[in-house]
Design a protein around this motif. Structure first.
Motif, PDB file in Angstrom:
ATOM      1  N   MET A 174       0.866  -1.170   0.000  1.00 10.70           N
ATOM      2  CA  MET A 174       0.000   0.000   0.000  1.00 10.70           C
ATOM      3  C   MET A 174       0.912   1.232   0.000  1.00 10.70           C
ATOM      4  O   MET A 174       1.979   1.215   0.584  1.00 10.70           O
ATOM      5  N   THR A 175       0.456   2.300  -0.642  1.00 10.91           N
ATOM      6  CA  THR A 175       1.209   3.551  -0.635  1.00 10.91           C
ATOM      7  C   THR A 175       0.458   4.559   0.235  1.00 10.91           C
ATOM      8  O   THR A 175      -0.518   4.208   0.897  1.00 10.91           O
ATOM      9  N   LYS A 176       0.871   5.805   0.163  1.00  7.32           N
ATOM     10  CA  LYS A 176       0.167   6.853   0.908  1.00  7.32           C
ATOM     11  C   LYS A 176      -1.193   7.126   0.296  1.00  7.32           C
ATOM     12  O   LYS A 176      -2.034   7.760   0.910  1.00  7.32           O
ATOM     13  N   GLY A 177      -1.383   6.664  -0.928  1.00  9.18           N
ATOM     14  CA  GLY A 177      -2.687   6.680  -1.584  1.00  9.18           C
ATOM     15  C   GLY A 177      -3.307   8.040  -1.782  1.00  9.18           C
ATOM     16  O   GLY A 177      -2.696   8.923  -2.375  1.00  9.18           O
ATOM     17  N   ILE A 178      -4.494   8.212  -1.274  1.00 12.27           N
ATOM     18  CA  ILE A 178      -5.333   9.376  -1.555  1.00 12.27           C
ATOM     19  C   ILE A 178      -4.669  10.697  -1.153  1.00 12.27           C
ATOM     20  O   ILE A 178      -4.967  11.733  -1.706  1.00 12.27           O
ATOM     21  N   SER A 179      -3.728  10.650  -0.224  1.00 12.95           N
ATOM     22  CA  SER A 179      -3.084  11.890   0.225  1.00 12.95           C
ATOM     23  C   SER A 179      -1.913  12.297  -0.664  1.00 12.95           C
ATOM     24  O   SER A 179      -1.314  13.342  -0.461  1.00 12.95           O
TER      25      SER A 179
ATOM     26  N   GLU B 178       1.401   9.125  -6.638  1.00 14.14           N
ATOM     27  CA  GLU B 178       1.573   7.708  -6.322  1.00 14.14           C
ATOM     28  C   GLU B 178       0.252   6.985  -6.541  1.00 14.14           C
ATOM     29  O   GLU B 178      -0.810   7.571  -6.359  1.00 14.14           O
ATOM     30  N   PRO B 179       0.327   5.706  -6.874  1.00 13.87           N
ATOM     31  CA  PRO B 179      -0.911   4.924  -6.972  1.00 13.87           C
ATOM     32  C   PRO B 179      -1.391   4.571  -5.567  1.00 13.87           C
ATOM     33  O   PRO B 179      -0.755   4.918  -4.573  1.00 13.87           O
TER      34      PRO B 179
ATOM     35  N   VAL C 179       4.128  -2.909 -11.006  1.00 12.70           N
ATOM     36  CA  VAL C 179       2.663  -2.841 -11.027  1.00 12.70           C
ATOM     37  C   VAL C 179       2.208  -1.559 -10.337  1.00 12.70           C
ATOM     38  O   VAL C 179       2.666  -1.236  -9.244  1.00 12.70           O
ATOM     39  N   TRP C 180       1.299  -0.861 -10.986  1.00 11.35           N
ATOM     40  CA  TRP C 180       0.709   0.388 -10.490  1.00 11.35           C
ATOM     41  C   TRP C 180      -0.788   0.137 -10.400  1.00 11.35           C
ATOM     42  O   TRP C 180      -1.434  -0.137 -11.412  1.00 11.35           O
ATOM     43  N   VAL C 181      -1.369   0.188  -9.202  1.00 10.78           N
ATOM     44  CA  VAL C 181      -2.795  -0.065  -9.017  1.00 10.78           C
ATOM     45  C   VAL C 181      -3.462   1.216  -8.529  1.00 10.78           C
ATOM     46  O   VAL C 181      -3.074   1.760  -7.496  1.00 10.78           O
ATOM     47  N   ALA C 182      -4.453   1.677  -9.292  1.00  5.83           N
ATOM     48  CA  ALA C 182      -5.181   2.897  -8.936  1.00  5.83           C
ATOM     49  C   ALA C 182      -6.666   2.597  -8.824  1.00  5.83           C
ATOM     50  O   ALA C 182      -7.196   1.736  -9.532  1.00  5.83           O
TER      51      ALA C 182
END
Length: 181
Positions: A57-62, A66-67, A80-83
């Motif tokens: 998992m990345t920092k995501g929505i913030s 980044e995906p 792999v980039w998952v959005a």
């Protein structure tokens, strides 16, 4: 981590008969204040569908550049980039240039279908892009499984996914809108 994020812990046991992947992942997920439980559970769901020892998992929505989830090679390249959601054509183009494989999980019912009708022609040139639609009724049901401490079992067979938490079971049938080459 985002300020005022709510921390969720998930023990995710995955039995993916399609890819012969059988592992348990312990995830700590920061839920951004603006993130819904539906989106949080879709992040976990997408993680399960793409599970790998290097997936994270990345920092995501913030974070805009980044995906939501990524998998890097041992040399640091993006495999792999998952959005999640309904990214713009520009974001999809940039993502496809950064990673070997890009997977987008649009959700939201009619809004997702309208988004796809608008962008699908411009995505044809991206051989490394996969788009997998998630039905609204099924993502709503996933959201009901959310709790701060979760034990989830995910079984994947023939493209069909069963997610269970305790006595609750949700069946999800992801629809491949665009396959990667």
């Amino acid at each position: 981590m985002a300020p005022n994020a709510t921390i969720y812990k998930a023990e995710l046991s995955i039995s993916d008969m399609d890819r012969h992947y059988y592992e348990t992942h312990k995830l700590t997920i920061a839920k951004h204040p603006s993130e819904t439980e539906e989106r949080l559970m879709i992040r976990i769901f997408a993680f399960a569908l793409n599970a790998h020892e290097c997936l994270e998992m990345t920092k995501g929505i913030s974070t805009d550049d980044e995906p939501d989830i990524w998998q890097k090679s041992l040399s640091g390249e993006l495999d792999v980039w998952v959005a999640l959601g309904l990214p713009s054509e520009k974001v999809m183009r940039q993502s496809c240039g950064k990673a070997s494989k890009v997977i987008i999980y649009p959700y939201g019912g009619r809004a997702a279908e309208m988004w796809w009708d608008k962008v699908k022609n411009s995505t044809a040139r991206f051989d490394n892009l996969q788009v997998v639609g998630l039905p609204k009724t099924e993502t709503d049901a996933l959201a009901k499984l959310a709790s701060r401490a979760m034990k989830l079992q995910v079984n994947i067979q023939d493209g069909e996914v069963m997610v269970s938490a305790g006595d609750s079971i949700v069946y999800v049938n992801p629809a491949e809108w665009k396959g990667a080459a």
